[in-house]
Write a protein that holds these residues in place. Structure first.
Motif, PDB file in Angstrom:
ATOM      1  N   ASP A 159      13.817   6.307  -0.720  1.00 18.36           N
ATOM      2  CA  ASP A 159      13.393   6.063  -2.143  1.00 18.36           C
ATOM      3  C   ASP A 159      14.545   6.110  -3.285  1.00 18.36           C
ATOM      4  O   ASP A 159      14.008   6.259  -4.448  1.00 18.36           O
ATOM      5  CB  ASP A 159      12.260   6.876  -2.400  1.00 18.36           C
ATOM      6  CG  ASP A 159      10.695   5.979  -2.632  1.00 18.36           C
ATOM      7  OD1 ASP A 159      11.163   4.644  -2.579  1.00 18.36           O
ATOM      8  OD2 ASP A 159       9.604   6.426  -2.749  1.00 18.36           O
ATOM      9  N   ARG A 160      15.718   6.186  -3.107  1.00 20.01           N
ATOM     10  CA  ARG A 160      16.720   6.384  -4.067  1.00 20.01           C
ATOM     11  C   ARG A 160      17.249   4.794  -4.333  1.00 20.01           C
ATOM     12  O   ARG A 160      17.337   4.222  -3.199  1.00 20.01           O
ATOM     13  CB  ARG A 160      17.730   7.432  -3.684  1.00 20.01           C
ATOM     14  CG  ARG A 160      17.173   8.729  -3.507  1.00 20.01           C
ATOM     15  CD  ARG A 160      16.478   9.258  -4.575  1.00 20.01           C
ATOM     16  NE  ARG A 160      16.065  10.626  -4.518  1.00 20.01           N
ATOM     17  CZ  ARG A 160      15.133  11.208  -5.470  1.00 20.01           C
ATOM     18  NH1 ARG A 160      15.082  10.597  -6.679  1.00 20.01           N
ATOM     19  NH2 ARG A 160      14.558  12.502  -5.147  1.00 20.01           N
ATOM     20  N   ARG A 297       9.962  14.646 -22.669  1.00 18.56           N
ATOM     21  CA  ARG A 297       8.600  14.641 -21.869  1.00 18.56           C
ATOM     22  C   ARG A 297       8.160  13.277 -21.187  1.00 18.56           C
ATOM     23  O   ARG A 297       7.849  13.122 -20.012  1.00 18.56           O
ATOM     24  CB  ARG A 297       7.468  15.145 -22.391  1.00 18.56           C
ATOM     25  CG  ARG A 297       7.632  16.793 -22.662  1.00 18.56           C
ATOM     26  CD  ARG A 297       6.711  17.403 -23.836  1.00 18.56           C
ATOM     27  NE  ARG A 297       5.079  16.705 -23.390  1.00 18.56           N
ATOM     28  CZ  ARG A 297       4.372  17.430 -22.852  1.00 18.56           C
ATOM     29  NH1 ARG A 297       4.747  18.721 -22.297  1.00 18.56           N
ATOM     30  NH2 ARG A 297       3.203  17.181 -22.407  1.00 18.56           N
ATOM     31  N   LYS A 298       8.556  12.000 -21.872  1.00 17.90           N
ATOM     32  CA  LYS A 298       8.091  10.706 -21.449  1.00 17.90           C
ATOM     33  C   LYS A 298       9.090  10.426 -20.446  1.00 17.90           C
ATOM     34  O   LYS A 298       8.903   9.649 -19.636  1.00 17.90           O
ATOM     35  CB  LYS A 298       8.113   9.993 -22.805  1.00 17.90           C
ATOM     36  CG  LYS A 298       6.991  10.067 -23.705  1.00 17.90           C
ATOM     37  CD  LYS A 298       7.104   9.089 -24.891  1.00 17.90           C
ATOM     38  CE  LYS A 298       6.039   9.211 -25.963  1.00 17.90           C
ATOM     39  NZ  LYS A 298       6.241   8.269 -26.885  1.00 17.90           N
ATOM     40  N   SER A 302       8.390   9.221 -16.627  1.00 20.89           N
ATOM     41  CA  SER A 302       8.730   8.107 -15.963  1.00 20.89           C
ATOM     42  C   SER A 302       9.355   8.274 -14.820  1.00 20.89           C
ATOM     43  O   SER A 302       9.091   7.436 -13.868  1.00 20.89           O
ATOM     44  CB  SER A 302       9.649   7.075 -17.212  1.00 20.89           C
ATOM     45  OG  SER A 302       8.815   7.082 -18.250  1.00 20.89           O
ATOM     46  N   LEU A 303      10.181   9.201 -14.919  1.00 20.60           N
ATOM     47  CA  LEU A 303      11.019   9.481 -13.440  1.00 20.60           C
ATOM     48  C   LEU A 303      10.209   9.869 -12.425  1.00 20.60           C
ATOM     49  O   LEU A 303      10.101   9.330 -11.232  1.00 20.60           O
ATOM     50  CB  LEU A 303      12.044  10.754 -13.630  1.00 20.60           C
ATOM     51  CG  LEU A 303      13.285  10.505 -14.407  1.00 20.60           C
ATOM     52  CD1 LEU A 303      13.910  11.604 -14.869  1.00 20.60           C
ATOM     53  CD2 LEU A 303      14.067   9.158 -13.857  1.00 20.60           C
ATOM     54  N   GLU A 305       6.899   8.967 -12.080  1.00 18.94           N
ATOM     55  CA  GLU A 305       6.308   7.598 -11.630  1.00 18.94           C
ATOM     56  C   GLU A 305       7.152   6.629 -10.957  1.00 18.94           C
ATOM     57  O   GLU A 305       6.472   5.970 -10.170  1.00 18.94           O
ATOM     58  CB  GLU A 305       5.649   7.027 -13.027  1.00 18.94           C
ATOM     59  CG  GLU A 305       4.521   7.858 -13.945  1.00 18.94           C
ATOM     60  CD  GLU A 305       3.989   7.093 -14.913  1.00 18.94           C
ATOM     61  OE1 GLU A 305       4.865   6.226 -15.595  1.00 18.94           O
ATOM     62  OE2 GLU A 305       3.112   7.713 -15.798  1.00 18.94           O
ATOM     63  N   ASN A 306       8.250   6.822 -11.102  1.00 15.16           N
ATOM     64  CA  ASN A 306       9.375   5.959 -10.477  1.00 15.16           C
ATOM     65  C   ASN A 306       9.804   6.739  -9.227  1.00 15.16           C
ATOM     66  O   ASN A 306      10.672   6.048  -8.489  1.00 15.16           O
ATOM     67  CB  ASN A 306      10.634   5.511 -11.368  1.00 15.16           C
ATOM     68  CG  ASN A 306      11.129   4.432 -11.022  1.00 15.16           C
ATOM     69  OD1 ASN A 306      10.617   3.638 -10.391  1.00 15.16           O
ATOM     70  ND2 ASN A 306      12.327   4.225 -11.314  1.00 15.16           N
ATOM     71  N   ARG A 307       9.209   7.804  -8.711  1.00 15.24           N
ATOM     72  CA  ARG A 307       9.534   8.332  -7.518  1.00 15.24           C
ATOM     73  C   ARG A 307      11.049   8.790  -7.412  1.00 15.24           C
ATOM     74  O   ARG A 307      11.557   8.857  -6.429  1.00 15.24           O
ATOM     75  CB  ARG A 307       9.216   7.529  -6.314  1.00 15.24           C
ATOM     76  CG  ARG A 307       7.622   7.053  -6.372  1.00 15.24           C
ATOM     77  CD  ARG A 307       7.056   6.509  -5.086  1.00 15.24           C
ATOM     78  NE  ARG A 307       8.222   5.553  -4.528  1.00 15.24           N
ATOM     79  CZ  ARG A 307       7.948   4.108  -4.817  1.00 15.24           C
ATOM     80  NH1 ARG A 307       6.961   3.858  -5.878  1.00 15.24           N
ATOM     81  NH2 ARG A 307       8.731   3.268  -4.400  1.00 15.24           N
ATOM     82  N   GLN A 308      11.618   9.213  -8.760  1.00 20.47           N
ATOM     83  CA  GLN A 308      12.902   9.572  -8.662  1.00 20.47           C
ATOM     84  C   GLN A 308      12.894  11.018  -9.217  1.00 20.47           C
ATOM     85  O   GLN A 308      14.228  11.455  -9.553  1.00 20.47           O
ATOM     86  CB  GLN A 308      13.814   8.671  -9.855  1.00 20.47           C
ATOM     87  CG  GLN A 308      13.716   7.097  -9.555  1.00 20.47           C
ATOM     88  CD  GLN A 308      14.352   6.935  -7.983  1.00 20.47           C
ATOM     89  OE1 GLN A 308      15.747   7.420  -7.710  1.00 20.47           O
ATOM     90  NE2 GLN A 308      13.574   6.437  -7.049  1.00 20.47           N
ATOM     91  N   ALA A 309      11.707  11.807  -9.118  1.00 21.68           N
ATOM     92  CA  ALA A 309      12.272  13.129  -9.707  1.00 21.68           C
ATOM     93  C   ALA A 309      11.837  14.158  -8.437  1.00 21.68           C
ATOM     94  O   ALA A 309      10.964  13.527  -7.497  1.00 21.68           O
ATOM     95  CB  ALA A 309      11.180  13.525 -10.787  1.00 21.68           C
TER      96      ALA A 309
END
Length: 309
Positions: A159-160, A297-298, A302-303, A305-309
């Motif tokens: 997922d990266r 915070r936004k 977003s990260l 939600e985009n599965r990047q965190a």
């Protein structure tokens, strides 16, 4: 050549024909050893994988881990066997390593690399390219602060993003082969130009590392008593910086120097924004301070939600 101890395969991609018959990974560090593990544990990347490193101790460790079918110290000898050679060395070493492997490669074999800078790496490799050896630059946006063959793991790329910067005139079949390889590693793919890649990475990767190294250096330069308190009472924010700052110094030295124009541009913009925040704090501009915090915070949301965190 060192014989490798086989790793039991997990047959996630076993039903798929391998992208390559023989894949050579030069530099089995975090990225390289993760590719090797993915190939051995999940299948679908290559029938035969060869790891290459000039350090005999690294070769011995790779063989002990069993993450390659062969382990070699001579990159040219390994490249002669390859259908694809993947360079996973520091960006400053890409040119010299490419110069050694390209003359040995079979016609039609593909050269790729995983450098974190693209304009400089492409310029370093271009003088040695052959018309019968397609070159497909790539950059998997994944990593940890650890390095070496023990640092890798098969799911590193899940997922990266992997950014491809194909050159004009590269055969589409070669680009698709590298695209398929990274898809089977679990990555999400995006194409962009080398220059745009370097500007994007300057803000999302290179500048954060520069700031982390600098903040830790500032803390280390404090008086002894204050420094000990910093280390004793470090909160999560500072600990996050220290995790980033634990990254490989040679790798990041090369990245900073070889992407200097884009990095300095982003650093200048950051310094202007930091000065603006300093003015807001000095003059009590609550609205500006809250706006900047909310924007942060936004971005974090977003990260996630985009599965990047």
């Amino acid at each position: 050549m060192t014989p490798a101890t086989p790793v039991p395969a997990v047959t996630e991609n076993a039903a798929l024909p391998p992208v390559f018959d023989t894949l050579v990974v030069v530099g089995p560090g975090l990225i390289g050893s993760s590719v090797l593990r993915r190939a051995k544990e999940r299948g679908g990347l290559a029938r035969h994988v060869i790891a290459v490193d000039i350090d005999p101790a690294v070769c011995a460790r790779v063989a002990e881990l069993g993450i390659a079918d062969e382990v070699m110290e001579d990159a040219a000898q390994a490249a002669a066997k390859a259908d694809c050679v993947m360079l996973c060395v520091p960006v400053g070493a890409m040119g010299p390593v490419a110069a050694s492997v390209i003359p040995a490669m079979k016609p039609g074999a593909i050269l790729t690399e995983v450098g974190s800078t693209k304009v400089s790496v492409i310029e370093a490799i271009k003088p040695f390219l052959r018309p019968d050896v397609p070159y497909v630059p790539a950059h998997p946006m994944a990593g940890t602060e650890f390095s070496g063959p023990d640092a890798g793991f098969a799911t590193l790329f899940e997922d990266r993003w992997c950014l491809l910067t194909p050159l004009e005139g590269t055969p589409s079949a070669a680009v698709e082969a590298i695209r398929t390889l990274w898809e089977r590693c679990g990555a999400r793919l995006r194409d962009m130009t080398p220059a745009h890649h370097d500007r994007v990475c300057a803000i999302v990767s290179h500048l954060p590392h520069l700031l982390a190294f600098t903040i830790c250096g500032t803390a280390d330069d404090l008086a002894d008593e204050t420094r000990s308190e910093v280390l004793d009472f470090a909160a999560s924010g500072f600990r996050d910086f220290t995790r980033i700052a634990a990254s490989d110094p040679i790798m990041w030295r090369d990245i900073f120097l070889l992407n200097r124009e884009a990095l300095l541009e982003m650093l200048a913009r950051f310094m202007e924004d930091a000065q603006a925040m300093a003015r807001a704090i000095r003059w009590g501009d609550e609205d500006y301070i809250v706006d900047r915090i909310e924007r942060g915070r936004k971005i974090r949301k977003s990260l996630i939600e985009n599965r990047q965190a």
